[in-house]
Design an enzyme around this catalytic site. Structure first.
Site, PDB file in Angstrom:
ATOM      1  CD  GLU A  35     -41.385  -0.736   5.486  1.00 33.09           C
ATOM      2  OE1 GLU A  35     -41.570   0.477   5.257  1.00 33.09           O
ATOM      3  OE2 GLU A  35     -40.636  -1.434   4.789  1.00 33.09           O
ATOM      4  CD  GLU A  46     -47.435  -1.014   7.979  1.00 35.64           C
ATOM      5  OE1 GLU A  46     -46.377  -0.376   7.858  1.00 35.64           O
ATOM      6  OE2 GLU A  46     -48.422  -0.854   7.242  1.00 35.64           O
ATOM      7  CB  CYS A  64     -38.219   3.773   1.548  1.00 38.74           C
ATOM      8  SG  CYS A  64     -38.344   2.655   2.913  1.00 38.74           S
ATOM      9  CB  SER A  68     -45.321  -0.166   4.571  1.00 37.75           C
ATOM     10  OG  SER A  68     -45.014   0.523   5.763  1.00 37.75           O
ATOM     11  CE  LYS A 117     -36.643   9.701  -0.327  1.00 37.72           C
ATOM     12  NZ  LYS A 117     -37.571   9.115   0.644  1.00 37.72           N
ATOM     13  CD  GLU A 153     -40.902  11.076   0.692  1.00 40.42           C
ATOM     14  OE1 GLU A 153     -39.705  11.403   0.847  1.00 40.42           O
ATOM     15  OE2 GLU A 153     -41.313   9.939   0.947  1.00 40.42           O
ATOM     16  CD  GLU A 177     -49.569  13.346   1.617  1.00 37.35           C
ATOM     17  OE1 GLU A 177     -49.992  14.398   1.099  1.00 37.35           O
ATOM     18  OE2 GLU A 177     -49.214  12.367   0.943  1.00 37.35           O
ATOM     19  CB  CYS A 234     -31.075   5.215  -2.869  1.00 38.04           C
ATOM     20  SG  CYS A 234     -32.636   4.693  -2.151  1.00 38.04           S
TER      21      CYS A 234
END
Lengths: 172, 589
Positions: free
Chosen positions: B280, B283, B300, B320, B359, B362, B367, B518
């Protein structure tokens, strides 16, 4: 029978309603009310609600909150004719519960009405039966309205006759 | 602060003006039992448990919403008050199933606690509500409307704190219920799976989807290599769930306990957090140098990702392209690690321990099969062989249940170290667990890459703390770079509106979905209050402080990973395994 998915919605008309009410007090309520009136079979199909949510920015969950709160709003297509049985106190004491049960049974929707559903529409979409808290015509109890025409001192026999006339396309 | 004089149960007190009776009494040392009210979250006054008598008032008063006034005479313990309170709880219990023993919130339930406190021995009232279907449409959360007491906390946090509006109250009277649009279920709505509703729910009406049974099955199956990764915020949450103090820092014990549970390797999501910074950070540098889309926003937090996909699909270019640390880990575990160890990737089971319910969602995004794509041609795999990078996600709460079920004496365990080669981490990775942490970690590395010198101070305190939106300005080689940090989606929305309007002054933005980051995630121990979040954050920063290495680019195992496998940040393999694409969803699901 008209299904929600089959109903064509005039998006242009819907947009006009949305623009007309923009920024006004009670905006979303007015939009929903006017939309229901313009849509065939007097109900709010999901596609219409989706369109209203996207255009107004009102969350779908909030729209659902509103339309399930007010018994005015319909999520299912309404019948060609509406039979409204008054369930106010005066009508109740003069036998409106029996009227509702009988007409419910005749139309095949007694279970829905017993379960406390606010309305029931026959599978052929001809009739919607609903209840109302009071018409304000207590002296004429029990009263039943057919398509907004109020009939007094109603009995099951009288109601059956009226329904038969309306079903054949006659005036009640 | 102006003071007022009040009388509580016949005694005189002086308290600050402008607070509710409930809070005024609390300050005076008198606790009024309450159920639906939750500080900073909800004051719907729906349960009627907090009623008190106020002299001169016609009826009992709900103390959670009524302001305390000068000379008010309040009685909190008269027979009238206590009877009313009890009746109101009994009325709730009449429609609440007697399923405490098998409920996900057994012994951690506010309704259970209050009925015990009220001394309720029987429910005198009969059930009046119909049984409603349980909502199992979500990959993250399960909603049981039968256990709902209509306190409205979930609706409030979903709308006011997260601005997601996935749920609201529908119908009237006895039929009132919390539900999604057209009762489609959370999984078919704009719900971002953040689980904050589960954190604030007083009962078991909203709980995480329980995956403990599936993980036990995997651990007990032969022929599988079951490895585990632990997110940064677990080491400051699991101790709490195992009966230690709020925010207890238990990294070593957590590793020891996971080994005893039967995982063949105990790895650290912190490792892939350091890797995230490498990717990141580069990037960001690339975008700044080549005129790419700015501000770049962190990626994230999976609740945040679904949020921007639903509500700001036109802004996806600002995200990102880095996968989250959880997904980077999974992709590498089944490619780099499996290859290194000579394992068939189909026999590697990756379990994540996350502070997060999103999560779970996710991990099941279609994908997220980077490793499958990596092996597809090499191993001649077919569509039938398809596997996810991460197989199971457990929340902090679920892990605690597994520890308890297997009789692990958590507090008594020795401290153990993570396994190699996916277990080393720096302080920069640890602070991913708190709001501002990803920003601080990224700047520690990006600043050094761009200027060749380390940040003047590694402690970027300006991006720490619980303020909703924080901003900072850095001087990098004479170039002023503005950055911002937001936690909760309501705050993220503000920064997105700015970007949409073209007025965003920032180059880089960190977004975390949950309040506090978190450490306050939807999978963390209940209760999670601001006081508890602060304690967990303190532990996170003390772990960072005590780490020998505090900058992601100093992680020795990440260096080896680049040398032996990935070659360079943003390289071909990174692109294949560590970066992803997003979906334009819109609000219609």
């Amino acid at each position: 029978m008209t299904k929600a998915t089959e109903t064509k919605i005039d998006l242009k008309k819907l947009d006009e309603i949305i623009i007309k009410n923009k920024g006004k007090q009670g905006e979303i309520l007015n939009i929903l009310e006017e939309a229901q009136k313009t849509i065939e079979h007097q109900f709010l199909p999901e596609a219409a609600l989706n369109h209203i949510a996207v255009q107004t920015g009102v969350p779908l969950s909030k729209i659902y909150n509103i339309i399930t709160f007010y018994s005015f709003f319909n999520l299912k297509p309404q019948g060609d004719h509406t039979i409204t049985v008054c369930r106010g106190t005066a009508c109740h004491t003069r036998g409106s519960k029996a009227l509702l049960d009988d007409i419910g049974m005749l139309m095949g929707g007694s279970k829905e009405l017993e379960d406390g559903e606010p309305s029931f529409t026959t599978p052929d979409n001809k009739f919607t039966i609903r209840t109302v808290a009071c018409f304000g015509q207590c002296a004429l109890a029990p009263v039943v309205a057919i398509d907004e025409v109020i009939h007094s001192h109603m009995t099951v026999t009288k109601l059956q006759k009226l329904v038969a006339i309306v079903a054949k396309g006659g005036k009640n | 602060m102006e003071k007022i004089n009040i009388k509580v149960n016949g005694k005189d007190y002086q308290v600050d003006k402008g607070q509710t009776i409930l809070n005024a009494c609390k300050k005076a040392g008198v606790n009024i039992p309450h159920l639906c009210y939750m500080e900073d979250v909800a004051d719907n006054a729906s349960c009627g448990v907090c009623v008190v008598e106020v002299k001169g008032a016609r009826a009992l008063v709900r103390s959670c919403v009524q302001q305390a006034n000068e000379a008010m005479e309040i009685t909190t313990n008269s027979k009238k008050v206590m009877d009313a309170r009890k009746t109101n709880v009994e009325l709730l219990l009449a429609n609440h199933p007697n399923e405490c023993l098998t409920c996900g919130r057994n012994q951690n339930c506010e309704l259970q606690e209050i009925s015990q406190v009220m001394g309720i021995k029987e429910t005198r009232y009969v059930r009046t509500k119909k049984i409603d279907a349980i909502d199992t449409t979500s990959p993250s959360l399960v909603r049981d409307p039968n256990k709902c007491i209509l306190c409205g906390r979930c609706v409030k946090i979903c709308s006011a704190v997260q601005t997601v509006h996935a749920i609201n109250v529908a119908n009237r009277g006895l039929k009132s219920k919390v539900t999604t649009f057209m009762d489609k279920g959370l999984g078919n709505s704009v719900c971002v799976n953040c689980g904050q509703c589960a954190i604030v729910c007083p009962t078991g009406a909203i709980v995480e989807r329980d995956d403990t049974a599936a993980v036990f099955t995997a651990l007990q199956a032969s022929g599988k290599t079951v490895i585990v990764q632990t997110a940064p915020a677990i080491r400051v949450g699991i101790g709490e769930a195992m009966g230690m103090g709020a925010g207890a820092l238990v990294t070593g014990k957590m590793v020891a306990a996971l080994r005893r549970l039967g995982f063949s390797k105990v790895f650290d999501t912190d490792f892939s957090a350091d890797l995230t910074i490498m990717e990141e950070g580069h990037e960001l540098i690339k975008r700044i140098k080549t005129g790419g889309t700015l501000p770049m926003i962190t990626s994230c937090s999976p609740g945040w990702i679904k949020f921007i996909e639903h509500f700001f699909p036109e802004q996806l270019g600002n995200l990102s392209t880095c996968k989250s640390p959880q997904q980077m880990f999974g992709a590498l575990a089944k490619s780099f690690y499996a290859e290194k160890m000579g394992l068939d990737p189909r026999n590697v089971v990756v379990v994540s321990i996350m502070p997060c319910t999103a999560k779970k969602y996710e991990a099941k995004r279609p994908e997220m099969m980077g490793a499958f794509d990596y092996w597809k041609n090499k191993m001649a795999l077919t569509e039938n062989d398809k596997f996810y990078d991460v197989d199971y996600v457990l929340t902090t709460r679920e892990l605690a249940r597994m520890f308890k079920e297997t009789g692990i004496q958590f507090a008594e365990l020795p401290n153990e170290e993570f396994d190699s080669p996916l277990g080393a981490s720096t302080g920069a990775a640890v602070i991913f667990g708190a709001t501002g942490g990803v920003m601080e970690a990224a700047l520690r590395t990006a600043y050094e890459v761009l200027t060749g010198t380390a940040l003047p101070s590694l402690d970027l305190t300006v991006v720490r703390g619980m303020e909703g939106i924080k901003e900072a300005e850095l001087d990098i080689n004479g170039m002023k770079v503005k950055v911002a940090v937001a936690h909760t989606l309501a705050n993220a929305r503000k920064l997105l509106e700015q970007i949409k309007a073209g007025t965003s002054p920032y180059a880089f933005i960190e977004v975390m979905t949950c309040p506090g980051g978190c450490i306050g995630g939807g999978g963390q121990p209940i209760p999670t209050t601001w006081a508890i979040r602060k304690k967990r954050a303190e532990s996170i920063y003390s772990e960072d402080k005590n780490k020998g290495l505090r900058k992601s680019h100093e992680n020795p195992e990440v260096a080896v990973l680049y040398k032996d496998f990935l070659k360079e940040p943003l390289g071909h393999l990174s692109h294949e395994l560590l970066h992803t694409e997003y979906i334009k969803r819109g609000i219609l699901v």
